[in-house]
Design an enzyme around this catalytic site. Structure first.
Site, PDB file in Angstrom:
ATOM      1  N   CYS A  16     -36.297  -2.240  17.090  1.00  0.00           N
ATOM      2  CA  CYS A  16     -35.408  -2.261  18.261  1.00  0.00           C
ATOM      3  C   CYS A  16     -34.684  -0.930  18.398  1.00  0.00           C
ATOM      4  O   CYS A  16     -34.698  -0.308  19.457  1.00  0.00           O
ATOM      5  CB  CYS A  16     -34.374  -3.373  18.137  1.00  0.00           C
ATOM      6  SG  CYS A  16     -35.046  -5.002  18.397  1.00  0.00           S
ATOM      7  N   HIS A  17     -34.033  -0.503  17.334  1.00  0.00           N
ATOM      8  CA  HIS A  17     -33.071   0.590  17.447  1.00  0.00           C
ATOM      9  C   HIS A  17     -33.664   1.978  17.393  1.00  0.00           C
ATOM     10  O   HIS A  17     -32.982   2.942  17.729  1.00  0.00           O
ATOM     11  CB  HIS A  17     -31.987   0.423  16.374  1.00  0.00           C
ATOM     12  CG  HIS A  17     -31.160  -0.804  16.592  1.00  0.00           C
ATOM     13  ND1 HIS A  17     -30.404  -0.989  17.720  1.00  0.00           N
ATOM     14  CD2 HIS A  17     -30.973  -1.917  15.832  1.00  0.00           C
ATOM     15  CE1 HIS A  17     -29.785  -2.163  17.645  1.00  0.00           C
ATOM     16  NE2 HIS A  17     -30.110  -2.745  16.513  1.00  0.00           N
ATOM     17  N   ARG A  36     -22.263  -7.352  11.237  1.00  0.00           N
ATOM     18  CA  ARG A  36     -23.262  -7.043  12.262  1.00  0.00           C
ATOM     19  C   ARG A  36     -24.659  -7.023  11.660  1.00  0.00           C
ATOM     20  O   ARG A  36     -25.610  -7.508  12.264  1.00  0.00           O
ATOM     21  CB  ARG A  36     -22.938  -5.700  12.918  1.00  0.00           C
ATOM     22  CG  ARG A  36     -23.739  -5.459  14.166  1.00  0.00           C
ATOM     23  CD  ARG A  36     -23.592  -6.594  15.165  1.00  0.00           C
ATOM     24  NE  ARG A  36     -24.876  -6.892  15.792  1.00  0.00           N
ATOM     25  CZ  ARG A  36     -25.356  -8.102  16.057  1.00  0.00           C
ATOM     26  NH1 ARG A  36     -24.657  -9.175  15.768  1.00  0.00           N
ATOM     27  NH2 ARG A  36     -26.531  -8.269  16.623  1.00  0.00           N
ATOM     28  N   CYS A  70     -27.766  -9.311  12.929  1.00  0.00           N
ATOM     29  CA  CYS A  70     -29.070  -8.788  13.335  1.00  0.00           C
ATOM     30  C   CYS A  70     -30.202  -9.473  12.564  1.00  0.00           C
ATOM     31  O   CYS A  70     -31.212  -9.867  13.141  1.00  0.00           O
ATOM     32  CB  CYS A  70     -29.148  -7.273  13.096  1.00  0.00           C
ATOM     33  SG  CYS A  70     -28.403  -6.312  14.428  1.00  0.00           S
ATOM     34  N   CYS A  78       0.856  -1.194   0.000  1.00  0.00           N
ATOM     35  CA  CYS A  78       0.000   0.000   0.000  1.00  0.00           C
ATOM     36  C   CYS A  78       0.890   1.242   0.000  1.00  0.00           C
ATOM     37  O   CYS A  78       0.633   2.222  -0.713  1.00  0.00           O
ATOM     38  CB  CYS A  78      -0.891   0.055   1.229  1.00  0.00           C
ATOM     39  SG  CYS A  78      -1.741  -1.464   1.652  1.00  0.00           S
ATOM     40  N   CYS A 104     -35.169  -3.091  11.680  1.00  0.00           N
ATOM     41  CA  CYS A 104     -34.113  -2.428  12.451  1.00  0.00           C
ATOM     42  C   CYS A 104     -34.751  -1.433  13.414  1.00  0.00           C
ATOM     43  O   CYS A 104     -34.384  -1.348  14.584  1.00  0.00           O
ATOM     44  CB  CYS A 104     -33.159  -1.674  11.528  1.00  0.00           C
ATOM     45  SG  CYS A 104     -32.579  -2.581  10.104  1.00  0.00           S
ATOM     46  N   CYS A 111       2.335   3.441  -3.110  1.00  0.00           N
ATOM     47  CA  CYS A 111       1.624   4.568  -3.712  1.00  0.00           C
ATOM     48  C   CYS A 111       1.150   5.557  -2.657  1.00  0.00           C
ATOM     49  O   CYS A 111       1.233   6.771  -2.842  1.00  0.00           O
ATOM     50  CB  CYS A 111       0.419   4.087  -4.500  1.00  0.00           C
ATOM     51  SG  CYS A 111       0.863   3.021  -5.857  1.00  0.00           S
ATOM     52  N   HIS A 112       0.628   5.043  -1.555  1.00  0.00           N
ATOM     53  CA  HIS A 112       0.109   5.914  -0.498  1.00  0.00           C
ATOM     54  C   HIS A 112       1.214   6.115   0.513  1.00  0.00           C
ATOM     55  O   HIS A 112       1.480   5.261   1.346  1.00  0.00           O
ATOM     56  CB  HIS A 112      -1.096   5.271   0.191  1.00  0.00           C
ATOM     57  CG  HIS A 112      -2.222   4.961  -0.748  1.00  0.00           C
ATOM     58  ND1 HIS A 112      -3.037   5.921  -1.268  1.00  0.00           N
ATOM     59  CD2 HIS A 112      -2.645   3.786  -1.260  1.00  0.00           C
ATOM     60  CE1 HIS A 112      -3.938   5.340  -2.059  1.00  0.00           C
ATOM     61  NE2 HIS A 112      -3.720   4.051  -2.069  1.00  0.00           N
TER      62      HIS A 112
END
Lengths: 138, 281, 108
Positions: free
Chosen positions: B200-201, B238, B242, B99, B197, B102-103
């Site tokens: 609950c959230h 995640r 869920c 990486c 989603c 170039c970076h």
């Protein structure tokens, strides 16, 4: 089907054996302590065990233990499949006989710490840690 | 004792039992004693009042878990950042490049994570896409598994470069159709349990589901070092977890659906600080 | 294992006789031997079973570790620094591998 008297005895003992499981866990803890102390009496006081009241996840529970003047401290988790957690042996360059780590607890249980003091005596303390079962993702 | 009095007392007892961990809700997340992260702020306008205040997942954890994130040494996620720092300058692939070929330095990525996901050439691009895309074209290297530790360590390293910056995901212009798609998914009930989603959230955050303290499901802290798996967990991992918990068939990591969902969910946290990598249960 | 990576936090300087706090972490799965894989077979135990810290060859702490120590084992403890020297940390894996890290410290 008729059982011989010997077979009845075996059947009876197996049933009793199942009921003995919790005693087996207690026996394991006692064996560990006996091995550590060589059978000597274990007193109280002079040892502190710090652990969360409720562990957010049983996989990583931060604890610390301290016993000024100790040579070593053994930690046991009475409710784990294998109660032994670890033993800290302190060298002369430690100003405080104290250490912190992170442990796994299989469920709500008593955490036990036994210290061997410099004069050959032993003290212990214990603390209940609640380990919760999460809802989603827990 | 009358029945009414008894049930009132029982009610009080239940409420008392249900709120054990409220004490640390006002705690501030200050890392290494110097970097203060915004974990609570006004909800972005696009939520149209669905939430008054947005809160990082950090604010829902117990004091012991919160403490783990307040010091870069205590934070177990940082061991993986260390590994990514090594990987950044390790040659990999047919082109003989790393990486860093170039970076020049990873600090150049400052600000990137706060804007992810973004839309490039008409498609939603998430950080894992950028990383694997570069590995394929510039390095001639095999793609990393989406939720594998090499990938998530690198995502964590790049997230770290934006730590403390407010999440700022674009939702208009080219992003608008994907944002709408993600929003629709957020409010769709999935699985045998028919849970969206939002159920609950949005409707039940701060309540307990069994012994789990429900968060708002914000993703500003990802990749998260989850104490449960003792490793870094990706956003898509995640999402899969869920949806699987609703007993539904889940979308795949890296799928278009999850990328649209990630864009929408990230925008719900616009204003919260990037925390990566965070520590969660 | 190739990627067991230690991290230690030890101050670089101290005054003679000062107490310092040491934190150590190593990435390691600490496979307990209790888990089963998808086919129901027990995943064999592989843990770090011992951790030691020494200063100029003298033992500071020696920890016997069991499978109940969490993944990515972490230890924090204090040490007194009598003179300039080096802390050496050693982790012993069940499979015979040994991982080490060293931290020099200058006493002013």
């Amino acid at each position: 089907m008729t059982f011989t008297r010997r077979e009845m005895l075996v059947l009876g003992l197996s049933a009793a054996g199942a009921a003995l499981l919790p005693l087996r866990a207690v026996a394991a803890v006692e064996d560990n302590i006996a091995a550590f102390t060589g059978g000597a009496a274990v007193g109280e006081g002079g040892i502190t065990l710090t652990a969360p009241e409720i562990a957010e996840n049983g996989n990583t529970v931060p604890i610390s233990v301290s016993a000024p003047g100790a040579v070593s401290i053994m930690i046991l988790a009475s409710g784990n499949p294998n109660p032994a957690v670890g033993t800290f042996n302190f060298g002369a360059l430690m100003p405080k006989q104290e250490a912190s780590t992170r442990i796994r607890l299989a469920g709500t249980q008593n955490l036990i710490a036994v210290a061997k003091m410099a004069d050959g005596s032993f003290v212990q303390t214990s603390r209940e840690v609640k380990v919760t079962i999460g809802g989603c993702g827990g | 004792m009358t029945n009414a009095l008894k049930s009132a007392m029982a009610g009080v007892a239940i409420i008392a039992l249900v709120s054990p961990a409220m004490a640390q809700d006002d705690a501030k997340l200050i890392v290494n004693g110097e970097i203060e992260l915004v974990t609570r702020t006004e909800a972005p306008a696009h939520l149209e009042g669905a939430l008054r205040e947005i809160r990082s997942g950090w604010t829902f954890r117990t004091a012991e878990t919160q403490a783990l994130q307040m010091d870069d040494f205590e934070n177990p996620g940082m061991i993986f950042v260390d590994q990514a720092i090594d990987a950044f300058s390790t040659v990999d692939g047919t082109e003989g490049k790393s990486c860093s070929s170039c970076h020049e330095s990873v600090e150049a990525f400052s600000g990137l994570f706060a804007q992810m996901p973004k839309v490039v050439d008409g498609k939603v691009v998430v950080l894992e896409d950028f990383i694997n895309g570069h590995r394929a074209t510039a390095m001639g290297a095999e793609p990393w598994k989406w939720s594998g530790i090499e990938m998530q360590s690198m995502v964590a390293l790049i997230a770290l470069q934006s730590r403390g910056m407010p999440m700022n995901v674009k939702i208009d212009g080219e992003a608008a159709p994907f944002w709408e798609q993600g929003k629709e998914m957020y409010y769709t009930r999935y699985g045998q349990l028919e849970l969206s989603c939002a159920n609950c959230h949005e409707d039940n955050y701060d309540n307990y589901i069994r012994a789990d303290h429900l968060s708002q499901g914000q993703i500003n802290g990802f990749p998260a070092y989850r104490l449960k798996q003792a490793t870094l967990i990706s956003r898509h991992n995640r999402f899969r977890g869920c949806i699987r918990d609703t007993r539904g068939e889940t979308f795949a990591e890296g799928s278009d659906e999850f990328k649209a969902l990630e864009l929408y969910v990230a925008s719900r946290g616009n204003g919260l600080s990037v925390e990566g990598p965070s520590v969660r249960n | 294992m190739a990627d067991a990576k230690p991290r230690v936090r030890v101050p670089k300087t101290a005054s003679a006789g000062e107490t310092i706090t040491i934190k150590t972490l190593i990435s390691h799965p600490m496979e307990s031997g209790q888990r089963k894989d998808g086919d129901g077979n027990v995943i064999p135990r592989q843990i770090i079973n011992r951790f030691t810290a020494e200063f100029n060859g003298e033992l500071v702490i020696d920890v016997t570790m069991e499978p109940a120590i969490s993944t990515n084992p972490y230890f924090e403890f204090d040490a007194v620094v009598p003179e300039t020297g080096e802390f050496v940390f050693t982790w012993y894996d069940d499979n015979g591998e040994v991982y080490t890290a060293a931290s020099p410290i200058t006493v002013s």
